[in-house]
Design an enzyme around this catalytic site. Sequence first.
Site, PDB file in Angstrom:
ATOM      1  N   HIS A  16      80.314  54.043  50.388  1.00  0.00           N
ATOM      2  CA  HIS A  16      80.266  53.087  49.275  1.00  0.00           C
ATOM      3  C   HIS A  16      81.634  53.059  48.610  1.00  0.00           C
ATOM      4  O   HIS A  16      82.509  53.859  48.924  1.00  0.00           O
ATOM      5  CB  HIS A  16      79.153  53.423  48.274  1.00  0.00           C
ATOM      6  CG  HIS A  16      79.332  54.701  47.515  1.00  0.00           C
ATOM      7  ND1 HIS A  16      78.648  54.977  46.364  1.00  0.00           N
ATOM      8  CD2 HIS A  16      80.110  55.777  47.725  1.00  0.00           C
ATOM      9  CE1 HIS A  16      78.994  56.150  45.900  1.00  0.00           C
ATOM     10  NE2 HIS A  16      79.877  56.672  46.711  1.00  0.00           N
ATOM     11  N   CYS A  25      86.798  57.205  43.557  1.00  0.00           N
ATOM     12  CA  CYS A  25      85.588  56.601  44.132  1.00  0.00           C
ATOM     13  C   CYS A  25      85.636  55.079  44.150  1.00  0.00           C
ATOM     14  O   CYS A  25      84.712  54.442  44.627  1.00  0.00           O
ATOM     15  CB  CYS A  25      84.345  57.084  43.397  1.00  0.00           C
ATOM     16  SG  CYS A  25      84.020  58.837  43.676  1.00  0.00           S
ATOM     17  N   HIS A  29      84.504  55.366  50.666  1.00  0.00           N
ATOM     18  CA  HIS A  29      84.365  56.758  51.098  1.00  0.00           C
ATOM     19  C   HIS A  29      82.900  56.999  51.447  1.00  0.00           C
ATOM     20  O   HIS A  29      82.021  56.245  51.048  1.00  0.00           O
ATOM     21  CB  HIS A  29      84.830  57.722  49.995  1.00  0.00           C
ATOM     22  CG  HIS A  29      84.027  57.627  48.744  1.00  0.00           C
ATOM     23  ND1 HIS A  29      84.125  56.556  47.870  1.00  0.00           N
ATOM     24  CD2 HIS A  29      83.079  58.452  48.228  1.00  0.00           C
ATOM     25  CE1 HIS A  29      83.287  56.741  46.864  1.00  0.00           C
ATOM     26  NE2 HIS A  29      82.634  57.880  47.061  1.00  0.00           N
ATOM     27  N   HIS A  31      79.378  59.703  52.301  1.00  0.00           N
ATOM     28  CA  HIS A  31      78.646  60.901  51.918  1.00  0.00           C
ATOM     29  C   HIS A  31      77.579  61.194  52.963  1.00  0.00           C
ATOM     30  O   HIS A  31      77.065  60.293  53.616  1.00  0.00           O
ATOM     31  CB  HIS A  31      77.935  60.714  50.571  1.00  0.00           C
ATOM     32  CG  HIS A  31      78.856  60.486  49.429  1.00  0.00           C
ATOM     33  ND1 HIS A  31      79.598  61.491  48.847  1.00  0.00           N
ATOM     34  CD2 HIS A  31      79.151  59.365  48.733  1.00  0.00           C
ATOM     35  CE1 HIS A  31      80.305  60.998  47.846  1.00  0.00           C
ATOM     36  NE2 HIS A  31      80.057  59.693  47.760  1.00  0.00           N
ATOM     37  N   HIS A  75      74.250  54.866  57.858  1.00  0.00           N
ATOM     38  CA  HIS A  75      75.516  54.471  58.495  1.00  0.00           C
ATOM     39  C   HIS A  75      75.956  53.063  58.083  1.00  0.00           C
ATOM     40  O   HIS A  75      76.528  52.327  58.872  1.00  0.00           O
ATOM     41  CB  HIS A  75      75.449  54.613  60.014  1.00  0.00           C
ATOM     42  CG  HIS A  75      75.495  56.041  60.449  1.00  0.00           C
ATOM     43  ND1 HIS A  75      74.366  56.827  60.508  1.00  0.00           N
ATOM     44  CD2 HIS A  75      76.534  56.823  60.808  1.00  0.00           C
ATOM     45  CE1 HIS A  75      74.711  58.043  60.907  1.00  0.00           C
ATOM     46  NE2 HIS A  75      76.023  58.069  61.089  1.00  0.00           N
ATOM     47  N   GLU A 135      74.238  63.569  46.560  1.00  0.00           N
ATOM     48  CA  GLU A 135      75.390  62.822  47.057  1.00  0.00           C
ATOM     49  C   GLU A 135      76.394  63.757  47.723  1.00  0.00           C
ATOM     50  O   GLU A 135      77.051  63.383  48.693  1.00  0.00           O
ATOM     51  CB  GLU A 135      76.053  62.071  45.904  1.00  0.00           C
ATOM     52  CG  GLU A 135      77.098  61.082  46.371  1.00  0.00           C
ATOM     53  CD  GLU A 135      77.594  60.206  45.247  1.00  0.00           C
ATOM     54  OE1 GLU A 135      77.083  59.084  45.106  1.00  0.00           O
ATOM     55  OE2 GLU A 135      78.488  60.654  44.504  1.00  0.00           O
TER      56      GLU A 135
END
Length: 149
Positions: A16, A25, A29, A31, A75, A135
Amino acid sequence: MSRIRLTRLFTFEAAHALQNYQGGCRNIHGHSYRLEVTIIGTPIVDESHPNDGMVMDFKNLKKIVQEALIDPIDHALLLRQDAPQELVEALRQLDHKLVLTPFQPTCENMLIDFKQRLGHLLPEEVALHSLKLWETEKSFAEWYATDNA
């Protein structure tokens, strides 16, 4: 009869970017998320019922959550729907799995969305008790029905 909570753990990978955020952020990137879904209900008491003694078959809970929440975003890249159009077009041309959301794709907002999508899919004899979305290894957000009653 006692009310029992059942929890099923799910994992998924997603990326996201936080639009207009002033830190790192704001960049795309990813998670390795962990989602805990907890329901509450009363075990079935009927020896002739195939789910005798169960609040809900874990297999059925898995199917509902997997299809409604996990499969669509696993994904994928989650961006707010007003993300720069040139970025969205480029990603679509490259056939990337892109999910545009009406909200900033934070952990907190994802939980609210998950709650809204799950609520009507559960059998009427059980209720959504809580959601916990990890997260990172050290950071998570939680939603509890009792906090929102």
